[in-house]
Motif scaffolding. Sequence first.
Motif, PDB file in Angstrom:
ATOM      1  N   LEU A 126      53.380  91.442  73.100  1.00 18.56           N
ATOM      2  CA  LEU A 126      52.601  92.163  74.102  1.00 18.56           C
ATOM      3  C   LEU A 126      51.479  92.963  73.439  1.00 18.56           C
ATOM      4  CD1 LEU A 126      52.569  92.674  77.182  1.00 18.56           C
ATOM      5  CD2 LEU A 126      54.015  94.667  76.768  1.00 18.56           C
ATOM      6  N   LEU A 127      51.792  93.601  72.317  1.00 21.87           N
ATOM      7  CA  LEU A 127      50.780  94.355  71.594  1.00 21.87           C
ATOM      8  C   LEU A 127      49.676  93.443  71.071  1.00 21.87           C
ATOM      9  CD1 LEU A 127      53.051  96.808  69.558  1.00 21.87           C
ATOM     10  CD2 LEU A 127      51.463  97.429  71.393  1.00 21.87           C
ATOM     11  N   ALA A 128      50.070  92.311  70.516  1.00 23.39           N
ATOM     12  CA  ALA A 128      49.071  91.390  69.962  1.00 23.39           C
ATOM     13  C   ALA A 128      48.170  90.824  71.050  1.00 23.39           C
ATOM     14  CB  ALA A 128      49.777  90.259  69.218  1.00 23.39           C
ATOM     15  N   LYS A 129      48.751  90.487  72.181  1.00 23.46           N
ATOM     16  CA  LYS A 129      47.979  89.912  73.285  1.00 23.46           C
ATOM     17  C   LYS A 129      46.932  90.888  73.804  1.00 23.46           C
ATOM     18  CE  LYS A 129      48.602  87.672  77.794  1.00 23.46           C
ATOM     19  NZ  LYS A 129      49.599  87.264  78.826  1.00 23.46           N
ATOM     20  N   ALA A 130      47.220  92.189  73.722  1.00 28.72           N
ATOM     21  CA  ALA A 130      46.315  93.198  74.262  1.00 28.72           C
ATOM     22  C   ALA A 130      45.190  93.578  73.302  1.00 28.72           C
ATOM     23  CB  ALA A 130      47.102  94.445  74.657  1.00 28.72           C
ATOM     24  N   LEU A 131      45.233  93.072  72.053  1.00 27.94           N
ATOM     25  CA  LEU A 131      44.143  93.348  71.121  1.00 27.94           C
ATOM     26  C   LEU A 131      42.901  92.536  71.494  1.00 27.94           C
ATOM     27  CD1 LEU A 131      45.982  93.399  67.665  1.00 27.94           C
ATOM     28  CD2 LEU A 131      44.910  95.353  68.820  1.00 27.94           C
ATOM     29  N   PRO A 132      41.721  92.987  71.074  1.00 26.33           N
ATOM     30  CA  PRO A 132      40.505  92.201  71.335  1.00 26.33           C
ATOM     31  C   PRO A 132      40.606  90.813  70.713  1.00 26.33           C
ATOM     32  CG  PRO A 132      39.940  94.417  70.630  1.00 26.33           C
ATOM     33  CD  PRO A 132      41.426  94.278  70.440  1.00 26.33           C
ATOM     34  N   PRO A 133      40.073  89.789  71.363  1.00 21.14           N
ATOM     35  CA  PRO A 133      40.115  88.424  70.805  1.00 21.14           C
ATOM     36  C   PRO A 133      39.513  88.384  69.395  1.00 21.14           C
ATOM     37  CG  PRO A 133      39.325  88.399  73.069  1.00 21.14           C
ATOM     38  CD  PRO A 133      39.401  89.839  72.673  1.00 21.14           C
ATOM     39  N   GLY A 134      40.155  87.626  68.520  1.00 19.82           N
ATOM     40  CA  GLY A 134      39.653  87.496  67.159  1.00 19.82           C
ATOM     41  C   GLY A 134      40.140  88.559  66.211  1.00 19.82           C
ATOM     42  N   SER A 135      40.953  89.490  66.681  1.00 19.16           N
ATOM     43  CA  SER A 135      41.401  90.585  65.820  1.00 19.16           C
ATOM     44  C   SER A 135      42.532  90.174  64.884  1.00 19.16           C
ATOM     45  CB  SER A 135      41.874  91.770  66.669  1.00 19.16           C
ATOM     46  OG  SER A 135      40.855  92.262  67.489  1.00 19.16           O
ATOM     47  N   LEU A 136      43.386  89.259  65.327  1.00 22.50           N
ATOM     48  CA  LEU A 136      44.618  88.951  64.605  1.00 22.50           C
ATOM     49  C   LEU A 136      44.491  87.628  63.867  1.00 22.50           C
ATOM     50  CD1 LEU A 136      47.630  89.516  63.999  1.00 22.50           C
ATOM     51  CD2 LEU A 136      48.165  88.394  66.172  1.00 22.50           C
ATOM     52  N   HIS A 137      44.890  87.615  62.590  1.00 23.61           N
ATOM     53  CA  HIS A 137      44.809  86.421  61.751  1.00 23.61           C
ATOM     54  C   HIS A 137      46.134  86.207  61.043  1.00 23.61           C
ATOM     55  CE1 HIS A 137      40.330  86.425  62.087  1.00 23.61           C
ATOM     56  NE2 HIS A 137      40.575  87.709  62.288  1.00 23.61           N
ATOM     57  N   LEU A 138      46.806  85.103  61.328  1.00 19.60           N
ATOM     58  CA  LEU A 138      48.080  84.772  60.701  1.00 19.60           C
ATOM     59  C   LEU A 138      47.847  83.966  59.427  1.00 19.60           C
ATOM     60  CD1 LEU A 138      50.163  83.759  63.857  1.00 19.60           C
ATOM     61  CD2 LEU A 138      49.938  86.021  62.803  1.00 19.60           C
ATOM     62  N   GLY A 139      48.881  83.910  58.584  1.00 17.89           N
ATOM     63  CA  GLY A 139      48.782  83.133  57.355  1.00 17.89           C
ATOM     64  C   GLY A 139      47.762  83.673  56.379  1.00 17.89           C
ATOM     65  N   ARG A 140      47.539  84.987  56.398  1.00 16.69           N
ATOM     66  CA  ARG A 140      46.580  85.611  55.489  1.00 16.69           C
ATOM     67  C   ARG A 140      47.352  86.479  54.487  1.00 16.69           C
ATOM     68  NH1 ARG A 140      44.007  82.387  58.076  1.00 16.69           N
ATOM     69  NH2 ARG A 140      41.859  82.654  58.832  1.00 16.69           N
ATOM     70  N   ASN A 141      47.559  85.937  53.298  1.00 15.90           N
ATOM     71  CA  ASN A 141      48.316  86.634  52.260  1.00 15.90           C
ATOM     72  C   ASN A 141      47.394  87.571  51.499  1.00 15.90           C
ATOM     73  OD1 ASN A 141      50.377  87.359  50.464  1.00 15.90           O
ATOM     74  ND2 ASN A 141      49.765  85.750  49.029  1.00 15.90           N
ATOM     75  N   VAL A 142      47.525  88.846  51.744  1.00 14.36           N
ATOM     76  CA  VAL A 142      46.686  89.849  51.089  1.00 14.36           C
ATOM     77  C   VAL A 142      47.186  90.064  49.667  1.00 14.36           C
ATOM     78  CG1 VAL A 142      46.021  92.283  51.106  1.00 14.36           C
ATOM     79  CG2 VAL A 142      46.060  90.973  53.241  1.00 14.36           C
TER      80      VAL A 142
END
Length: 440
Positions: free
Chosen positions: A216-232
């Motif tokens: 629910l939190l992720a869905k409510a973020l602005p589009p393009g904000s979340l990136h999976l598979g990104r190993n910092v």
Amino acid sequence: MLNHARHADVVVVGAGLAGLSAAHHVVAAGLTVIVLEGSDRIGGRMATDTVDGFRLDPGNHLLNTSFPELHRTPGLAGLRMRQLSPGVLVRGGGRNYRVFGDQRRARDSLSLLIGGSRTPFSATLERARLGATLARLAGTSTARLLARPETTTAEALAARGFSPRMVDGFLRPLLAALLSDPALTTSSRCADLVLRGFARGRLCVPEGGSASVPELLAKALPPGSLHLGRNVTSVSTNEVAVDGHPAVRCRAVVVATGARRAAGLLPGLHVPEFHPVTTLHHAVAEAPLREPALVLAADRRGPVAYSVVASEVDPGCALDGRALVSSTVLGPLPGGRVADAERLDREVRGHLADLYGTDTDGWELMALRHERDAVPAMRAPHHVRRPVRLLSGLYVCGDHRDISTAQGALYSGRRAAHHLLRDLGVRFRPEDTQRNLAAA
């Protein structure tokens, strides 16, 4: 999701509850944010697996209707909770006793549970002491609770006059379920915070599984904000390096991973001990208890600390008319190996047969989930409000910086975001939240 985002005001490393909370408070203040998650799914430990149509939550994810951050965090307005029955069922002396359900029956059942061979006067006094303690906790502010002298939970309960029968018959199994610490080594301040929540609200779980909260939190973020598979691979105050991807430039960084991972990115960061938790899920033809009650094992005659008929709490987690029973074992796995799963399953089903008073031979094990680092330990002395601001532009959050609950994770994210906003000179009012989210 954008595949080539290289700049934002704030980069959040980790898409668990703390990181998503921080991201929402940053967005609410009108800043841009990028959330980088190393795995292929969000939520961290708040995850839900699906096996043959059954929704299974690994670990201890009991929430409470009194958790303030469930109501304060932007993005959670649509969260639907499924409440458990008032109070708990305690299995002791070969019988189940309800504690803190209907008040008249609760008084009677608690008397049976703690009375034993003691005089009626002693049992009445014990009940009065427990009721008075919970009432005082319910009316005490967080600041006052955190200012109290600190000791272990076991020592604090003894100092308040609770008998070993009351501790072992009710308080220990309850706190084992809420803190994953049957030894009661947790800081007395943290135990008081958890008991206050129990006194103020109702235990509950998210409808649709624990993963529904981060989703629910992720869905409510602005589009393009979340990136999976990104190993910092490294962080600084103005840049985040990502394995196999361009670095992301920013004005501030929030590290919101688990404690071990955070210490890898931020050397010298405190890493706590952890309570291991194992969860076993069984599919059964018929529910052994037609009630959404948390069943606590007070006798400790087997490995189970507590159990619940999950399908009675949230019917959507089971399939084909069958019921789902979820049970929790605390501590390391016997033998230290998942290969012992078959033996553990036999021992657990034997214990569940006693807890529920039914034959469990035909119960089908759907999954066994063991997590070594399930719950950060809060042994006394414990820094409940561990600093989230490391320096201007670099912040850290997670339940390991606060209290080891979903409330603590969400609140640590808010604390980190507010320190960040002050450092960046961003004026922020909570009432601006919805307007800024709508404009993002």
